[in-house]
Design an enzyme around this catalytic site. Structure first.
Site, short mmCIF file in Angstrom:
data_model
loop_
_atom_site.label_atom_id
_atom_site.label_comp_id
_atom_site.label_asym_id
_atom_site.label_seq_id
_atom_site.Cartn_x
_atom_site.Cartn_y
_atom_site.Cartn_z
N GLU A 6 -5.10 -9.87 -0.32
CA GLU A 6 -5.54 -9.96 1.14
C GLU A 6 -8.02 -10.20 0.86
O GLU A 6 -7.59 -10.04 0.41
CB GLU A 6 -5.61 -8.72 2.11
CG GLU A 6 -3.94 -7.74 2.86
CD GLU A 6 -4.36 -6.57 3.03
OE1 GLU A 6 -4.76 -5.61 3.57
OE2 GLU A 6 -3.43 -5.94 2.77
N GLU A 32 0.61 -1.53 0.01
CA GLU A 32 -0.09 0.05 -0.35
C GLU A 32 0.85 1.03 -0.31
O GLU A 32 1.08 2.43 0.47
CB GLU A 32 -0.95 0.08 1.08
CG GLU A 32 -2.45 -1.25 0.91
CD GLU A 32 -2.94 -1.55 2.09
OE1 GLU A 32 -3.94 -1.64 2.02
OE2 GLU A 32 -2.34 -1.04 3.67
#
Length: 940
Positions: free
Chosen positions: A481, A401
């Site tokens: 995820e 991220e």
């Protein structure tokens, strides 16, 4: 001087990064009690901290490894995405808590030595015997100093100044507690003359043969006695071997010898490749059934010991997990040794995340700024060099991220040059030009299915049909995820797994995440981020694991273990069908057992190669309703004893018998003539039932922010404040009919109800409930969603003397419509208090779907039996849903003077919308007419 704290430089004075290894050279652990003093700024205690003659006898004592904020100094802070300091890189606040550490030790092992720190958060400046060695950033990575010529046989003084905040903190915004300190091992390593300091094991596998070459910075001898290998470094040998895999982690142990030092080797032969868009290991497709794992312990934070790491690995293996993504930093090196030994595929992720720059519109994001290039490259190099010899590490991940930037291209190029044997993952750059995988987080089931078919939309910022787009569609897909395990959940795990196995493009997925990040509170409870008075704050978002913080498996972990079990057992047409989901192993290590009632037996396991199916006939079975077949370990393993259940399947042996309740008069049954509620059933006093549509919201009901917030919709229409009215009680010889209306205060909408009571045998009644909505329910979307019901059923108040529940249905643990695979059908008994799952944030729990009958009993207490037509959901607890809703800590739940029993027609599913897609419509309770029926009987 504090210039190093805010410099872009990753460190100075350190040795080049190298492999982590163990040898027979002397080693001195410097773990233990250190002198410690905390000050509020980066100046620390001042320039005298390095002085060997400084009197530190009045300082505090602090154990190392540890985090000082968990030892009574300052406070831990938790954020999910935001930085806990202003975004002004590379600067940090003047309020920068700084810990000065001092340690005295003797060193009788010679002159040449290396001082190693395995992990310091976030910046360390180091002195030995008054001489400054340098400084380092990169909290979850090792750094070393050459201390040759600085050591004395006795009376050495090591001083370390640790800053909570530094420029390196901008690269460490990883959805976790901010926990400063020396939190991993500190050690001195003797380095004999002419010893090897770094080496690279290249051990590939093809068609039954392994090819080995060990490159080293100095000449040495490689020995693997089991293979008859003895050769110099730099030479290559090919020999027959068994390959290493997560399913059969075959290691060949030996030594690398040079300069009088013997280095331990644990060689696993395996080859990782991507061919035609599929991830292969040893030429075979693999499917990761994985978890994201932060390092966490409720008392020690990230300062884990070996026993705790081993416990994690054993629990993963026992719950059918075969892969770990080391979110979002390299773990302690001992964890990777355990993965090598026990068998887990590892996606090794670098200590890089800059998520907080999202609040600056990604302006100044480090991967896009040349000034940060060396700091980012330093972290990549330290990860790859440290972990390059672990066969369990099959993918390098460049970080998490951190959006995009040109530096990722440089990092990718360096990795490919240094280690072309492993593919590279990076998810957030949607061009994927620096990744060997397409990747995503938290897609819906429909989105994931489209990805599997190669029909997903082109990502924003990528031109359809461009070279990036064409390349991306040909990459294997890694779901890095999904299934956010916050609170009660996640749901739909079986649905996701079916899609992942339906398309060859997928190479696996990683649930978020392994463990709740609760910290032990002084009162013995748990702290989450919201318990710390600091802003910004990630609240209880850190409680999102398949394990509770004390490492107790949650119902979500049991559900995941069932969803990913390596053998699918189906019973049909007089045969047991076995689908082998292993990627490489057959089923010869398993034993099959069957159970009917109390009768047990065994079955012969046929030969079922990996990724194939086979069947065998059922033997003659005793009379019974349900057959359960289990696949168990045939022999002890390192992670579980023989008999450990790996997989199971069930079948109903006889068709369900139609409901045929007896009839008769209302003997021993009393109703309240005003409300029509049941007052007594035999000798049992009852309050209710009343229509119940409310549940204490689970975390996934709340969504993320305003996204998918079903709780907001429920409260907006008042489902948490429903009031009841009785319009008519009509009594006849053979029935009692109660008509009424249930509706929220302040709203015109409501539910018309009719409860029709009929006698159903001695001391028993059958209840038919008809529910008809009225008003503007379905025309009132809130937050983008039509309002649906949290639950629909009946609530009864029963005497507190009832203590036990016995039921036939799914159990023994809780189950919901989208999370019931782990609950088998059978007869179960439990204490009512044991039916509660102690989620650290109180919420709906303890439901049991598909219950055929339920009995509640207590010593010397009249009992209650409930039967379904054909089944119902139930929860039983000593507090109401409203009590659960109001509580913010388990300690706030106090037993009432009643047992509250919910007998439900249905309850909404769980989902994973706390960070993920909305709950699928098929797992909701729409606003429409319903009719359901149960039988209640009392005795005693």
């Amino acid at each position: 001087m504090t210039d190093h704290v805010e410099s872009y430089a990753p460190g100075e004075g350190r040795l080049p990064p190298r492999a982590d290894f163990r040898s027979d050279a002397p080693r001195l652990s410097l773990n233990g009690d250190w002198a410690f003093r905390l000050t509020p700024t980066a100046a620390g205690t001042g320039p005298d901290v390095a002085d060997p003659d400084l009197d530190d006898s009045g300082w505090d004592r602090l154990r190392v490894p540890s985090h000082w904020v968990l030892e009574g100094y300052d406070r831990p802070l938790y954020t999910n995405t935001a930085y806990p300091f202003p975004i002004d890189p590379p600067h940090v606040p003047a309020q920068n808590p700084t810990g000065d550490y001092r340690r005295r030790f003797d060193w009788p092992f010679g002159e040449r030595a290396v001082l190693r720190f395995q992990g310091v958060d976030s910046c360390a400046r180091v002195w030995l015997n008054g001489t400054e060695l340098g400084h380092s950033k990169g909290s979850r990575l090792p750094f070393e100093f050459d201390v040759t010529g600085l050591l004395r046989p006795a009376g050495n003084v090591l001083a370390v100044r640790v800053h909570r905040w530094s420029s390196g903190s901008y690269l460490e915004d990883q959805d976790m507690w901010w926990l400063p300190g020396i939190f991993r091992d500190v050690e001195l390593l003797a380095r004999p003359s002419s010893a090897i300091d770094d080496f690279f094991v290249h051990a590939s596998y093809l068609d039954g043969r392994g090819t080995l070459r060990v490159d080293a910075d100095r000449p040495g001898i490689v020995e693997l006695p089991e293979l008859g290998v003895r050769m110099p470094t730099g030479e290559t040998v090919t020999v027959p071997v068994e390959p290493w895999s997560a399913e059969r982690p075959r290691l060949y142990r030996g030594t690398l010898t040079a300069g009088g030092e013997r280095i331990a080797l644990a060689v696993g032969f395996r080859t990782v490749s991507i061919v035609d868009g599929r991830l292969l290991v040893n030429g075979v497709p693999v499917l990761f059934r994985g978890v994201n794992r932060h390092e966490h312990d409720p008392e020690r934070g990230r300062a884990l010991d070996l026993a705790t790491m081993r416990r994690d690995v054993v629990l993963m293996k026992q719950h059918n997990i075969n892969a770990v993504r080391t979110s979002h930093y390299p773990p302690h090196p001992d964890f990777l040794r355990l993965c090598d030994e026990y068998g887990l595929w590892v996606v090794d992720e670098c200590d890089i995340e800059t998520h907080g720059f999202i609040y600056a519109g990604w302006a100044g994001n480090p991967p896009a700024e040349p000034a940060w290039r060396d700091a980012l490259a330093d972290r990549i190099e330290r990860m790859v060099e440290r972990d390059k010899n672990h066969p369990s590490v099959v993918v390098w991940s460049m970080g998490n991220e951190s959006w995009s930037g040109a530096t990722f291209g440089e990092l990718e190029s360096w990795i490919r040059k240094r280690d072309p044997s492993r593919p590279i993952h990076y998810e957030r750059d949607r061009s994927y030009r620096h990744s060997d995988f397409a990747s995503l987080m938290y897609p819906s089931l429909d989105e994931l299915d489209a990805i599997g078919r190669g029909e997903e939309p082109t990502p924003e910022g990528v031109e359809a049909g461009s070279p990036d787009d064409v390349r991306r569609r040909g990459l294997p897909f890694l779901l890095c995820e999904y299934a956010h395990a916050m609170g009660n959940g996640p749901g739909s795990l079986l649905d996701y797994q079916r899609i992942l196995e339906a398309h060859e493009r997928f190479c696996g997925a990683f649930v978020w995440e392994w463990i709740d990040h609760g910290l032990r509170a002084p009162d013995g409870g748990l702290l989450h981020g919201g318990d710390v008075d600091y802003t910004p704050n990630g609240g209880r978002y850190c409680l999102d694991g398949l394990l509770f913080a004390d490492r107790t498996p949650s119902p979500g972990l049991l559900e995941y273990a069932k969803a990913i079990e390596p053998v699918v057992i189906t019973i049909a047409d007089g045969r047991v069908w076995l689908r082998n989901r292993y990627d490489m192993a057959d089923l010869s290590h398993l034993r099959l057992e069957w159970t009917v009632g109390h009768e047990v037996g065994t079955l012969t396991v046929p030969h079922v190669p990996a990724r194939t199916s086979a069947s065998l006939p059922l033997p003659e079975l005793p009379d019974g309703d349900w057959l359960t077949v289990r696949a168990v370990l045939a022999a002890d393993t390192a992670w579980a004893p023989a008999g450990h259940v790996v997989a199971w399947g069930q079948a109903e042996l006889a068709p369900p018998r139609p409901v045929d309740w007896p009839r008769g008069g209302f003997s021993g049954v009393r109703f309240d003539p005003e409300t029509g509620q049941l007052v007594r059933l035999g000798d049992l006093e009852i309050g209710g039932p009343v229509l119940d549509v409310w549940r204490a919201p689970v975390e996934n009901d709340r969504g993320q922010g305003f996204r998918n917030d079903l709780t907001r919709a429920w409260r907006a229409v008042g489902l948490d404040r429903v009031l009841h009215r009785v319009d008519e009680v009509r009594t006849g010889d053979d029935r009692v009919v109660v008509r009424g209306r249930s509706g929220p205060a302040g709203q015109a909408l409501g539910l018309r109800t009719e409860m029709c009571w009929e006698p159903a045998g001695d001391g028993a009644v059958a209840l038919t409930v008809t529910v008809t909505p009225e008003g503007i329910w379905t025309d009132t979307p809130i937050g983008g969603h039509d309002v649906t019901l949290p639950r629909l059923g009946l609530r009864l108040a029963l005497p507190a003397g009832l203590t036990r529940a016995t039921w036939f249905g799914r159990g023994p643990g809780e189950s919901y419509v989208d999370s019931r695979a782990a609950a088998r059908v059978g007869r179960f008994t439990a204490e009512i208090d044991a039916l509660q799952t102690p989620y650290p944030w109180p919420q709906e729990n303890g439901n049991h779907v598909e219950t055929r009958w339920l009995e509640l009993t207590g010593d010397g207490q009249p009992g209650l039996r409930v039967e379904g037509d054909p089944w119902f959901d139930f929860t039983a607890r000593r507090w109401t849903s409203e009590d659960l809703d109001r509580a913010t800590k388990p300690s706030q739940l106090r037993p009432s003077e009643r047992v509250w029993l919910n007998v439900d027609h249905g309850q909404q599913g769980l989902g994973s919308a706390s960070c993920g897609p909305p709950l699928p419509q098929r797992y909701r309770l729409p606003i429409r007419p319903y009719t359901f029926r149960v039988r209640l009987a009392g005795w005693g």
